[in-house]
Write a protein that holds these residues in place. Structure first.
Motif, PDB file in Angstrom:
ATOM      1  N   LEU A 209       0.827  -1.149  -0.115  1.00 43.47           N
ATOM      2  CA  LEU A 209      -0.089  -0.008  -0.186  1.00 43.47           C
ATOM      3  C   LEU A 209       0.768   1.120   0.009  1.00 43.47           C
ATOM      4  O   LEU A 209       0.479   2.349  -0.587  1.00 43.47           O
ATOM      5  N   ARG A 210       1.748   1.187   0.692  1.00 42.62           N
ATOM      6  CA  ARG A 210       3.108   2.416   0.855  1.00 42.62           C
ATOM      7  C   ARG A 210       2.125   3.712   1.011  1.00 42.62           C
ATOM      8  O   ARG A 210       2.488   4.678   0.380  1.00 42.62           O
ATOM      9  N   GLY A 211       1.201   3.663   1.845  1.00 44.09           N
ATOM     10  CA  GLY A 211       0.618   4.966   2.264  1.00 44.09           C
ATOM     11  C   GLY A 211      -0.304   5.483   1.336  1.00 44.09           C
ATOM     12  O   GLY A 211      -0.705   6.715   1.327  1.00 44.09           O
ATOM     13  N   LYS A 212      -0.867   4.780   0.197  1.00 42.90           N
ATOM     14  CA  LYS A 212      -1.681   5.150  -0.769  1.00 42.90           C
ATOM     15  C   LYS A 212      -2.961   5.279  -0.352  1.00 42.90           C
ATOM     16  O   LYS A 212      -3.793   6.340  -0.668  1.00 42.90           O
ATOM     17  N   LEU A 213      -3.381   4.134   0.688  1.00 47.08           N
ATOM     18  CA  LEU A 213      -4.757   4.398   1.201  1.00 47.08           C
ATOM     19  C   LEU A 213      -4.990   4.972   2.605  1.00 47.08           C
ATOM     20  O   LEU A 213      -5.666   5.651   3.121  1.00 47.08           O
ATOM     21  N   ILE A 214      -3.942   4.228   3.550  1.00 51.71           N
ATOM     22  CA  ILE A 214      -4.010   4.031   4.957  1.00 51.71           C
ATOM     23  C   ILE A 214      -3.672   5.538   5.617  1.00 51.71           C
ATOM     24  O   ILE A 214      -2.475   5.704   5.214  1.00 51.71           O
ATOM     25  N   LYS A 215      -4.367   6.204   6.206  1.00 57.32           N
ATOM     26  CA  LYS A 215      -4.047   7.377   7.073  1.00 57.32           C
ATOM     27  C   LYS A 215      -3.929   6.819   8.407  1.00 57.32           C
ATOM     28  O   LYS A 215      -4.865   6.708   9.220  1.00 57.32           O
ATOM     29  N   ALA A 216      -2.664   6.615   8.969  1.00 53.17           N
ATOM     30  CA  ALA A 216      -2.507   5.988  10.090  1.00 53.17           C
ATOM     31  C   ALA A 216      -1.146   6.479  11.019  1.00 53.17           C
ATOM     32  O   ALA A 216      -0.303   7.018  10.098  1.00 53.17           O
ATOM     33  N   GLU A 217      -1.077   6.138  12.252  1.00 55.99           N
ATOM     34  CA  GLU A 217       0.118   6.617  12.706  1.00 55.99           C
ATOM     35  C   GLU A 217       0.657   5.650  13.675  1.00 55.99           C
ATOM     36  O   GLU A 217      -0.156   4.867  14.173  1.00 55.99           O
ATOM     37  N   ILE A 218       2.089   5.315  13.626  1.00 54.44           N
ATOM     38  CA  ILE A 218       2.690   4.139  14.548  1.00 54.44           C
ATOM     39  C   ILE A 218       3.442   4.745  15.707  1.00 54.44           C
ATOM     40  O   ILE A 218       4.355   5.578  15.427  1.00 54.44           O
ATOM     41  N   ASN A 219       2.900   4.349  16.660  1.00 58.49           N
ATOM     42  CA  ASN A 219       3.521   5.008  18.056  1.00 58.49           C
ATOM     43  C   ASN A 219       4.139   3.758  18.680  1.00 58.49           C
ATOM     44  O   ASN A 219       4.236   2.520  18.239  1.00 58.49           O
ATOM     45  N   ARG A 220       4.566   4.172  19.997  1.00 56.86           N
ATOM     46  CA  ARG A 220       4.898   2.924  20.967  1.00 56.86           C
ATOM     47  C   ARG A 220       4.378   3.000  22.112  1.00 56.86           C
ATOM     48  O   ARG A 220       4.047   4.031  22.835  1.00 56.86           O
ATOM     49  N   SER A 221       4.307   1.949  22.879  1.00 55.43           N
ATOM     50  CA  SER A 221       3.222   1.934  24.147  1.00 55.43           C
ATOM     51  C   SER A 221       4.065   1.016  25.131  1.00 55.43           C
ATOM     52  O   SER A 221       5.148   0.404  24.812  1.00 55.43           O
ATOM     53  N   PHE A 222       3.924   1.061  26.224  1.00 56.68           N
ATOM     54  CA  PHE A 222       4.588   0.231  27.292  1.00 56.68           C
ATOM     55  C   PHE A 222       3.671  -0.578  28.099  1.00 56.68           C
ATOM     56  O   PHE A 222       2.535  -0.160  28.218  1.00 56.68           O
ATOM     57  N   ALA A 223       4.409  -1.790  28.875  1.00 54.76           N
ATOM     58  CA  ALA A 223       3.374  -2.518  29.437  1.00 54.76           C
ATOM     59  C   ALA A 223       4.284  -3.280  30.506  1.00 54.76           C
ATOM     60  O   ALA A 223       5.650  -3.493  30.341  1.00 54.76           O
ATOM     61  N   LEU A 224       3.562  -3.607  31.607  1.00 52.35           N
ATOM     62  CA  LEU A 224       4.522  -4.720  32.543  1.00 52.35           C
ATOM     63  C   LEU A 224       3.385  -5.435  33.221  1.00 52.35           C
ATOM     64  O   LEU A 224       2.312  -5.527  33.094  1.00 52.35           O
ATOM     65  N   VAL A 225       4.159  -6.625  33.593  1.00 50.01           N
ATOM     66  CA  VAL A 225       3.552  -7.732  34.472  1.00 50.01           C
ATOM     67  C   VAL A 225       4.063  -7.879  35.784  1.00 50.01           C
ATOM     68  O   VAL A 225       5.260  -8.101  35.829  1.00 50.01           O
ATOM     69  N   THR A 226       3.307  -7.808  36.734  1.00 50.95           N
ATOM     70  CA  THR A 226       3.966  -8.052  38.156  1.00 50.95           C
ATOM     71  C   THR A 226       4.072  -9.449  38.581  1.00 50.95           C
ATOM     72  O   THR A 226       3.614 -10.362  37.589  1.00 50.95           O
ATOM     73  N   GLY A 227       4.918  -9.749  39.486  1.00 47.66           N
ATOM     74  CA  GLY A 227       4.703 -11.205  40.049  1.00 47.66           C
ATOM     75  C   GLY A 227       3.379 -11.445  40.616  1.00 47.66           C
ATOM     76  O   GLY A 227       2.562 -10.390  40.552  1.00 47.66           O
ATOM     77  N   VAL A 228       3.348 -12.585  41.101  1.00 53.03           N
ATOM     78  CA  VAL A 228       2.025 -13.205  41.463  1.00 53.03           C
ATOM     79  C   VAL A 228       1.694 -12.254  42.892  1.00 53.03           C
ATOM     80  O   VAL A 228       2.527 -12.247  43.799  1.00 53.03           O
ATOM     81  N   GLN A 229       0.560 -11.691  43.143  1.00 46.39           N
ATOM     82  CA  GLN A 229       0.161 -10.791  44.246  1.00 46.39           C
ATOM     83  C   GLN A 229      -0.413 -11.647  45.282  1.00 46.39           C
ATOM     84  O   GLN A 229      -1.182 -12.594  44.925  1.00 46.39           O
TER      85      GLN A 229
END
Length: 409
Positions: free
Chosen positions: A245-265
């Motif tokens: 597609l190379r940007g011909k149709l899609i109007k989108a933004e690529i970002n980054r996010s963060f996540a964590l997982v704790t130990g067993v509570q």
């Protein structure tokens, strides 16, 4: 190859060993080829096999090895764009059709999960969507009214209601009934195993480097090793925008996010009914629990495409997420055990890109974009299956690649 995450992922440690599939080592012919072995590819292959469509799935790495491993597994019918905003954007009728379809997709995901040989951690949960500030409260009430008018099962909680059920107080919240959680890594592996039993052919370590249309109208996919797949229909289930597609149709933004997982509570009694939790602020904080008593927390989105490589900087982000968790649940004790940074795509009109390429016959895209990717994958599987079979689908015009709602963004 686009880098999708960095860090220490949790989900892959919950299922070992996983099935392995051989690279493609001979030319093939079939009706449908799916490119991508993540959540979208797995769900599409499952629905296609159920509908009797002869299918080959190819993955350049390993099944569930991309964004699926960094998916946090919240399944909600509410979307990053509020229903009241979506109504202004595409009209009440279409907005309600889309939201109800998301609700129904959660039900379909449950049916799929229950049909598998392995337990994939699918549990029905309610969600608490709280106002991050007093200023957000009027709009939250409008959203409640819109959800109620749409026929969705929701309640409105006051600040007193919230504080009766949780160790924190917020100005107000919508409680949605009909959401769920899942272990995405187990789910994708369980789906692909079941689809193989139904006749699906999977090839890992198989990179498609060329896609040609023959004079007959068929498509020829060529791998990096020189093998060919001749098919009637091609489905790109590659997460985000493919090179074609190379940007011909899609109007989108690529970002980054963060996540964590704790130990067993040691104790999660203060977490009322293990609700899924998120907020009105953007970017938003969100969290859930796991079947073994851990907590998953995500957020802190940044407008940078590449995942964060610095261990120290990533630790700072996970430390901030952990502080936000502790601010809501001061009694939680387990430290962070897993943390990662992942690529995150958002379309400019906050809807997924699903459907046919308007200029390339029998080529389709299943591109999630947004925080509801697993729900969108189920919508896409049914929509694209219908298109391949020549059937109508109520979402076709709403989520197609050249939809009208993109004209003003």
């Amino acid at each position: 190859m686009k880098e999708l995450y960095t860090g220490n992922l949790y989900w892959p440690v919950t299922l070992k060993p996983t099935s392995e599939y051989p690279p493609l080592r001979q030319n093939k012919k079939t009706k449908v080829a799916i490119i991508g072995g993540g959540m979208s590819g797995a769900i599409c292959s499952s629905i296609f096999m159920q509908n009797g469509l002869s299918t080959i799935l190819v993955e350049r790495g390993e099944v569930a090895g991309g964004s699926t491993s960094a998916n946090t597994g919240l399944l909600q019918f509410s979307n990053d764009i509020m229903l009241c905003d979506l109504i202004e954007q595409i009209g009440e009728r279409d907005a309600q059709i889309f939201y109800r379809a998301c609700r129904d997709a959660v039900q379909m995901l449950e049916e799929a999960a229950r049909s598998l040989r392995i337990d994939v951690g699918f549990i029905r949960r309610n969600s608490l969507y709280y106002a991050s500030s007093e200023q957000d409260l009027p709009k939250l009430r409008r959203e409640y009214d819109a959800l109620k008018a749409c026929g969705l099962n929701v309640e409105f909680w006051t600040a007193d209601d919230i504080s009766k059920h949780f160790p924190f107080r917020k100005p107000g919240a919508i409680v949605t009934h009909g959401d769920a959680e899942v272990n995405p890594f187990q789910f994708v592996n369980g789906l692909t195993d079941a689809s193989v039993d139904q006749g699906l052919e999977i090839h890992e370590q198989t990179d498609i480097i060329a896609h040609e249309t023959l004079t007959s109208g068929l498509h020829r996919l060529i791998t990096s090793d020189g093998y060919e797949i001749e098919v009637e229909h091609v489905v790109y289930a590659v997460g985000y925008e493919p090179e074609e597609l190379r940007g011909k149709l899609i109007k989108a933004e690529i970002n980054r996010s963060f996540a964590l997982v704790t130990g067993v509570q040691p104790n999660l009694q203060s977490w009322h009914e293990r609700f899924l939790i998120w907020e009105t602020a953007r970017p938003y904080l969100y969290m859930r629990t796991t079947v073994d008593g851990r907590v998953v927390v995500g957020g802190l989105d940044e407008e940078i495409e590449e995942p964060l490589h610095s261990d120290g900087e990533r630790a700072k982000r996970s430390g901030k997420l952990h502080q936000q968790l502790k601010a809501l649940f001061p009694d939680l004790q387990a430290p962070v055990e897993f943390e990662w940074s992942a690529t995150f795509g958002e379309s400019r009109d906050s809807l997924p890109f699903i459907g046919a390429d308007p200029a390339w016959k029998n080529v389709y895209y299943c591109l999630g974009y947004g925080g509801n990717g697993t729900v969108y994958s189920m919508l896409a599987a049914h929509l694209i299956s219908n298109l391949i079979q020549g059937k109508e689908h109520p979402l076709t015009e709403i989520v197609k690649l050249d939809r009208q709602s993109l004209a003003n963004v």
